[in-house]
Design an enzyme around this catalytic site. Structure first.
Site, mmCIF file in Angstrom:
data_model
loop_
_atom_site.group_PDB
_atom_site.id
_atom_site.type_symbol
_atom_site.label_atom_id
_atom_site.label_comp_id
_atom_site.label_asym_id
_atom_site.label_seq_id
_atom_site.Cartn_x
_atom_site.Cartn_y
_atom_site.Cartn_z
ATOM 1 N N CYS A 19 -39.474 -7.389 8.549
ATOM 2 C CA CYS A 19 -40.424 -8.445 8.896
ATOM 3 C C CYS A 19 -40.780 -8.948 10.010
ATOM 4 O O CYS A 19 -40.053 -8.936 10.816
ATOM 5 C CB CYS A 19 -40.064 -9.451 7.303
ATOM 6 S SG CYS A 19 -40.397 -8.253 6.202
ATOM 7 N N CYS A 65 -45.509 -6.266 4.341
ATOM 8 C CA CYS A 65 -47.294 -6.233 3.281
ATOM 9 C C CYS A 65 -48.191 -5.203 4.546
ATOM 10 O O CYS A 65 -48.153 -5.337 5.123
ATOM 11 C CB CYS A 65 -47.362 -7.156 3.943
ATOM 12 S SG CYS A 65 -46.637 -8.540 2.691
ATOM 13 N N SER A 80 -50.180 -16.843 10.347
ATOM 14 C CA SER A 80 -49.587 -15.408 9.150
ATOM 15 C C SER A 80 -50.806 -14.411 10.453
ATOM 16 O O SER A 80 -52.038 -14.361 10.673
ATOM 17 C CB SER A 80 -49.764 -15.450 8.122
ATOM 18 O OG SER A 80 -50.278 -13.773 7.345
#
Length: 598
Positions: free
Chosen positions: A161, A233, A515
């Site tokens: 991540c 994700c 993000s």
């Protein structure tokens, strides 16, 4: 283009017969890592294992269950970011185990040790997000400490991540031990009915509920289905951006960026990575041989073609800093102007990382870029081959099906410029960045009144309560590296604007960051930040802001006299912090320099 390459095939060592010559040459040039004395290979780990005076060290190693044979082999640190808190890391035990199998197969001795990792999704929109970027330095420092203290010969880095990937690359560059990366791979996208959904869809659905467009029952369905597996994700967010960048930099084997977390191919790739780590030690091939200016050029070209997260600007700059390579916003902007945008994965489009993998992953993208001479194909990779040789080897055993909805050709690019744009002007004298590939054409030029907030939480409250209207420019300040401190990501306000249908009429600018799941005219990294005296700190409600993304301009309309008066009367807002964040605040650089620790 066709089916994804199978990493279980030894495409990097068996496709051509030039390994012996290459290894001989590497051994000649790698003597600072490998000393050949009467046919005995000398490893750094022999500082722990050889000689009468090292009997206590050997005794401690035997307490771990090691044999004399294992102590004679290269010691490979397997740095795992496994965590029961982070969905992208929940399966990294299995990945690390596969790596260790590969290390043993190649005649090495693996030692697994952990590092921390922050899940940005879970840390979003509360105090925890201030620790996310700051954790990058802690991770790099801890890897350096473990590797140096225990005289490791090489490293396999197992991240997945956002901050963990660049932190591990920073450590690799700093240590300059033979090192290779194998990420945990991306999450699969979810489905609600016939719609493909992901984490950003859930964030945006919150705004839709507030706007009366969604029911809470519909939101619940998104919540249940958007994140169906472990892994990073599923969109082209920061984690997947950096895993793809690692492959483009040459620090990971083909497939690292795109093979899904739940595929068996991921485990086979992990074994090959472990095997290759031992070879790197024996060949003396180090990060300094790979992380060259040419490698960073390739990473930037891939970044622009993919339409990656704006956070890659922070991270590539920080990695380059550790590698001793000059990389600044001017360089980034130059590459962006020359590189067409070939991908628009979520949040810029509807496709996901698994789709990019299906059409060939990074190898297919890099092959397309190389056909237009947009890469430095002489750059060396951890495979031991140049990028050109590696692409030739991969393409020799793979053919990929074409899908223009996922990966376009240079002739049919989405845009002639890359996904990230650098902006400058009196509001961002040292620069700002925007993911232009995720901006509506309606918002490429925009002028509007500033709606000024001194924190993200204040802005979110105003957006969700209908206080922001079409034409506004939301300004969120005191959220930079020092002002945050920690430069928190802001997916909540941008997602709220999108969910409420305002992303095509409202811009958002901040000295913080966004993000990778953000879309819309979201301009971040405004430098200098408010706490360092940047003009963003002196804006008042209603001041007019002019944005021209195509021209790379970000300006306010205040004259020098007005600004001077405000500087005399307005006080900077410094947030009270303690502990690690206080240390971080005192040493962190500007976002324009990668928010590195001085």
């Amino acid at each position: 283009m066709s089916k994804v390459n199978d990493p279980s095939q030894k495409q990097l060592s068996d496709a051509e017969g030039d390994d012996k010559n290459r290894n001989d040459e590497n051994n000649k040039n790698g003597n600072n890592q490998i000393e050949n004395n009467q046919n005995h290979v000398k490893f750094k780990s022999h500082r722990l294992t050889e000689g009468v005076e090292r009997a206590p060290h050997r005794s401690l190693l035997k307490a771990l269950g090691l044999t004399d044979r294992e102590m004679s082999q290269p010691f490979i640190g397997v740095v795992s970011a496994f965590s029961e808190l982070v969905p992208g890391h929940a399966h990294l035990r299995q990945v690390a185990d596969a790596v260790k199998s590969g290390v043993r197969l190649a005649g090495g001795t693996p030692f697994e040790f952990p590092v921390i990792g922050v899940c940005d999704g879970l840390a979003m929109n509360h105090e925890g997000m201030r620790y996310s970027l700051a954790s990058r330095e802690l991770i790099a420092d801890s890897i350096e400490t473990m590797a140096m203290a225990h005289a490791l010969d090489g490293l396999v880095l197992v991240p997945n991540c956002d901050k963990i990937v660049p932190a591990m690359l920073m450590a690799a560059a700093r240590l300059d031990l033979p090192a290779i990366v194998i990420s945990g791979g991306p999450m699969l996208a979810g489905r609600v009915g016939d719609k493909v959904v992901d984490l950003s869809a859930v964030f945006e659905a919150v705004g839709s509920v507030k706007a009366g467009k969604f029911s809470e029952a519909e939101l619940k369905q998104y919540e249940e289905e958007a994140c169906p597996t472990c892994g990073s994700c599923s969109g082209m967010y920061t984690a997947n951006s950096m895993n793809c960048m690692t492959e483009a930099l040459g620090m990971a084997l083909p497939g690292n960026g795109t093979v899904p977390a739940v595929y068996s191919k991921r485990m086979r790739l992990a074994k090959e990575t472990g095997y290759r780590a031992v070879e790197l030690v024996r060949e003396g091939l180090k990060p300094s041989d790979i992380l060259t200016p040419q490698a960073f050029h390739n990473a930037l070209s891939a970044d622009m073609a993919l339409g990656c997260s704006t956070n890659t600007v922070l991270h590539l700059t920080a990695i380059a800093h550790e590698a001793g390579v000059e990389l600044n916003l001017e360089t980034i902007d130059t590459v962006s102007r020359k590189t067409p945008n070939l991908c628009r994965l979520s949040p810029a489009g509807t496709a996901h990382i698994e789709d990019l993998d299906r059409v060939g992953g990074m190898s297919a993208l890099l092959k397309e870029l190389s056909s237009g001479e947009l890469l430095e194909t002489s750059a060396l990779t951890v495979s031991g081959r140049t990028l050109e040789e590696q692409l030739h080897a991969v393409c020799a055993i793979n053919s990929w099906s074409s899908d223009q909805n996922v990966l376009r050709t240079l002739e049919n690019a989405y845009a002639s410029e890359g996904g990230i744009k650098v902006l400058r002007g009196n509001l961002a004298k040292d620069g700002a960045v925007v993911k232009q590939s995720a901006v509506s054409p309606k918002m490429m030029q925009h002028s509007g009144p500033a709606r000024v907030f001194d924190s993200e939480s204040e802005a979110v409250h105003a957006i969700l309560n209908g206080q922001i209207v079409q034409g506004d420019v939301v300004v969120i300040r005191y959220e930079g590296p020092k002002g945050g401190p920690g430069m928190p990501e802001m997916l909540t306000p941008t997602s709220a604007l999108s969910g409420m249908g305002l992303d095509e009429s409202v811009a958002l600018i901040t000295d913080g960051r966004f993000s990778g799941a953000t879309r819309g005219a979201a301009i971040g990294h405004v430098s200098p930040e408010a706490l360092e005296g940047g003009d963003i700190g002196f804006l008042l409600e209603g001041d007019m802001i002019d944005i021209d993304i195509k021209a790379g301009l970000l300006n306010h309309r205040l004259d020098d006299v007005t600004l001077a008066k405000r500087r005399e009367t307005l006080q900077l807002v410094e947030k009270p912090v303690k502990g690690y964040l206080k240390k971080y605040l005192s040493k962190v650089s500007s976002a324009s320099a990668g928010a590195v620790i001085k």
